[in-house]
Design a protein around this motif. Structure first.
Motif, PDB file in Angstrom:
ATOM      1  N   ALA A  79       0.828  -1.383   0.126  1.00 27.20           N
ATOM      2  CA  ALA A  79      -0.462  -0.113   0.504  1.00 27.20           C
ATOM      3  C   ALA A  79       0.815   1.658  -0.339  1.00 27.20           C
ATOM      4  O   ALA A  79       0.574   2.245  -0.848  1.00 27.20           O
ATOM      5  CB  ALA A  79      -0.932   0.220   1.231  1.00 27.20           C
ATOM      6  N   LYS A  82       2.269   1.390  -3.263  1.00 27.41           N
ATOM      7  CA  LYS A  82       1.106   2.139  -4.141  1.00 27.41           C
ATOM      8  C   LYS A  82       1.119   4.249  -3.985  1.00 27.41           C
ATOM      9  O   LYS A  82       0.626   4.966  -5.248  1.00 27.41           O
ATOM     10  CB  LYS A  82       0.284   2.140  -3.958  1.00 27.41           C
ATOM     11  CG  LYS A  82      -0.105   0.476  -5.052  1.00 27.41           C
ATOM     12  CD  LYS A  82      -0.080   0.457  -6.109  1.00 27.41           C
ATOM     13  CE  LYS A  82      -0.744  -1.016  -6.905  1.00 27.41           C
ATOM     14  NZ  LYS A  82      -0.165  -0.335  -8.463  1.00 27.41           N
ATOM     15  N   ASN A 112      -5.746  -9.109  -2.450  1.00 29.13           N
ATOM     16  CA  ASN A 112      -6.300  -8.145  -2.537  1.00 29.13           C
ATOM     17  C   ASN A 112      -6.838  -7.350  -1.007  1.00 29.13           C
ATOM     18  O   ASN A 112      -6.655  -5.970  -1.477  1.00 29.13           O
ATOM     19  CB  ASN A 112      -7.857  -9.490  -2.323  1.00 29.13           C
ATOM     20  CG  ASN A 112      -7.992  -9.672  -3.421  1.00 29.13           C
ATOM     21  OD1 ASN A 112      -7.785  -9.581  -4.605  1.00 29.13           O
ATOM     22  ND2 ASN A 112      -8.297 -10.785  -3.682  1.00 29.13           N
ATOM     23  N   GLN A 113      -6.686  -7.364  -0.152  1.00 29.16           N
ATOM     24  CA  GLN A 113      -6.606  -6.873   0.977  1.00 29.16           C
ATOM     25  C   GLN A 113      -5.719  -5.789   0.935  1.00 29.16           C
ATOM     26  O   GLN A 113      -6.087  -4.607   1.143  1.00 29.16           O
ATOM     27  CB  GLN A 113      -5.457  -8.022   2.033  1.00 29.16           C
ATOM     28  CG  GLN A 113      -5.962  -6.677   3.333  1.00 29.16           C
ATOM     29  CD  GLN A 113      -4.949  -7.173   4.967  1.00 29.16           C
ATOM     30  OE1 GLN A 113      -5.153  -9.531   4.779  1.00 29.16           O
ATOM     31  NE2 GLN A 113      -5.544  -7.116   6.204  1.00 29.16           N
ATOM     32  N   LYS A 115      -4.354  -4.301  -1.938  1.00 24.93           N
ATOM     33  CA  LYS A 115      -5.161  -3.250  -3.184  1.00 24.93           C
ATOM     34  C   LYS A 115      -5.967  -2.491  -2.130  1.00 24.93           C
ATOM     35  O   LYS A 115      -5.970  -1.619  -2.653  1.00 24.93           O
ATOM     36  CB  LYS A 115      -5.420  -4.405  -4.106  1.00 24.93           C
ATOM     37  CG  LYS A 115      -4.421  -4.728  -4.934  1.00 24.93           C
ATOM     38  CD  LYS A 115      -5.170  -5.886  -6.245  1.00 24.93           C
ATOM     39  CE  LYS A 115      -3.927  -6.325  -7.138  1.00 24.93           C
ATOM     40  NZ  LYS A 115      -4.891  -7.163  -8.574  1.00 24.93           N
ATOM     41  N   GLU A 116      -6.898  -3.436  -1.024  1.00 24.36           N
ATOM     42  CA  GLU A 116      -7.824  -2.423  -0.782  1.00 24.36           C
ATOM     43  C   GLU A 116      -6.703  -1.356   0.058  1.00 24.36           C
ATOM     44  O   GLU A 116      -7.738  -0.486   0.351  1.00 24.36           O
ATOM     45  CB  GLU A 116      -8.625  -3.696  -0.055  1.00 24.36           C
ATOM     46  CG  GLU A 116      -9.626  -2.159   1.014  1.00 24.36           C
ATOM     47  CD  GLU A 116     -10.683  -4.061   1.398  1.00 24.36           C
ATOM     48  OE1 GLU A 116     -10.658  -3.457   2.781  1.00 24.36           O
ATOM     49  OE2 GLU A 116     -11.096  -4.896   0.909  1.00 24.36           O
ATOM     50  N   THR A 117      -6.072  -2.197   1.341  1.00 26.10           N
ATOM     51  CA  THR A 117      -5.761  -0.693   1.745  1.00 26.10           C
ATOM     52  C   THR A 117      -5.314  -0.278   1.190  1.00 26.10           C
ATOM     53  O   THR A 117      -4.560   1.139   1.391  1.00 26.10           O
ATOM     54  CB  THR A 117      -4.011  -1.958   2.756  1.00 26.10           C
ATOM     55  OG1 THR A 117      -4.995  -3.275   3.371  1.00 26.10           O
ATOM     56  CG2 THR A 117      -4.020  -1.123   4.154  1.00 26.10           C
ATOM     57  N   THR A 119      -5.919   1.754  -2.118  1.00 28.06           N
ATOM     58  CA  THR A 119      -6.679   2.402  -2.231  1.00 28.06           C
ATOM     59  C   THR A 119      -7.428   3.674  -0.560  1.00 28.06           C
ATOM     60  O   THR A 119      -7.663   4.731  -1.167  1.00 28.06           O
ATOM     61  CB  THR A 119      -8.394   1.828  -2.430  1.00 28.06           C
ATOM     62  OG1 THR A 119      -7.914   0.799  -3.877  1.00 28.06           O
ATOM     63  CG2 THR A 119      -9.655   2.150  -2.658  1.00 28.06           C
ATOM     64  N   GLN A 120      -7.049   3.289   0.175  1.00 29.82           N
ATOM     65  CA  GLN A 120      -7.729   3.626   1.582  1.00 29.82           C
ATOM     66  C   GLN A 120      -6.125   4.830   1.914  1.00 29.82           C
ATOM     67  O   GLN A 120      -6.125   5.916   2.032  1.00 29.82           O
ATOM     68  CB  GLN A 120      -7.944   3.170   2.977  1.00 29.82           C
ATOM     69  CG  GLN A 120      -9.048   2.038   3.227  1.00 29.82           C
ATOM     70  CD  GLN A 120      -8.863   1.367   3.558  1.00 29.82           C
ATOM     71  OE1 GLN A 120      -7.926   0.937   4.502  1.00 29.82           O
ATOM     72  NE2 GLN A 120      -9.680   0.134   3.488  1.00 29.82           N
ATOM     73  N   TYR A 121      -5.078   3.963   1.811  1.00 32.17           N
ATOM     74  CA  TYR A 121      -3.762   4.900   1.988  1.00 32.17           C
ATOM     75  C   TYR A 121      -3.550   6.044   0.987  1.00 32.17           C
ATOM     76  O   TYR A 121      -3.439   6.920   1.355  1.00 32.17           O
ATOM     77  CB  TYR A 121      -3.022   3.876   2.212  1.00 32.17           C
ATOM     78  CG  TYR A 121      -2.636   3.286   2.840  1.00 32.17           C
ATOM     79  CD1 TYR A 121      -3.522   3.119   4.207  1.00 32.17           C
ATOM     80  CD2 TYR A 121      -1.167   2.866   3.358  1.00 32.17           C
ATOM     81  CE1 TYR A 121      -3.270   2.548   4.877  1.00 32.17           C
ATOM     82  CE2 TYR A 121      -0.967   2.177   4.714  1.00 32.17           C
ATOM     83  CZ  TYR A 121      -2.399   1.857   5.545  1.00 32.17           C
ATOM     84  OH  TYR A 121      -1.481   0.984   6.165  1.00 32.17           O
ATOM     85  N   ASP A 123      -6.573   7.969  -0.947  1.00 28.32           N
ATOM     86  CA  ASP A 123      -7.052   8.507   0.060  1.00 28.32           C
ATOM     87  C   ASP A 123      -6.625   9.351   1.073  1.00 28.32           C
ATOM     88  O   ASP A 123      -6.151  10.317   0.902  1.00 28.32           O
ATOM     89  CB  ASP A 123      -8.319   8.223  -0.068  1.00 28.32           C
ATOM     90  CG  ASP A 123      -9.257   7.529  -0.937  1.00 28.32           C
ATOM     91  OD1 ASP A 123      -9.015   8.052  -2.024  1.00 28.32           O
ATOM     92  OD2 ASP A 123      -9.959   6.564  -0.574  1.00 28.32           O
TER      93      ASP A 123
END
Length: 127
Positions: A79, A82, A112-113, A115-117, A119-121, A123
């Motif tokens: 994350a 990214k 998958n986790q 990628k989700e994390t 997205t949050q980071y 933002d």
């Protein structure tokens, strides 16, 4: 007019204080890592990275990828890489390589986790 000027000065001062704090935290993190104290390095670099200090974000991602088991966190490392990539700075290629390395060793669920994390980071921390 005075209120506006005072508000602007307060914002400039607080931004400078946050930047200074981020630099100091990063310095403490690098120093701790150089002494092999990866738990302290993690704490300081995380704080600096969350304050938006790009260099600390890169170093924190790498620390989480490559350090001892007690500090290693592939999901968060991915994350943070990214976040670095999104900012298109000098370490973009290094971060892309980090993402590729991690993707090869992570399970599908971890990826998958991650990628989700990410997205949050993105933002919160990609500025």
């Amino acid at each position: 007019m005075r209120l506006i000027l005072a508000t602007i000065l307060a914002l400039v001062f607080s931004a400078g204080t946050l930047a200074s704090e981020a630099v100091e935290l990063r310095h403490k993190g690098v120093e701790a890592a150089s002494k092999g104290d990866f738990e302290s390095a993690q704490k300081y670099l995380e704080q600096s990275a969350k304050l938006g200090f790009y260099t600390a974000q890169v170093e924190y991602a790498y620390l989480l990828e490559s350090s001892t088991d007690s500090v290693q966190n592939k999901v968060d490392s991915y994350a943070w890489y990214k976040v670095v990539i999104a900012q298109a700075g000098t370490d973009t290629e290094f971060a892309k390589e980090g993402v590729a390395r991690l993707a090869k060793v992570m399970s599908e669920a971890e990826l998958n986790q991650a990628k989700e994390t990410a997205t949050q980071y993105l933002d919160k921390y990609a500025k």
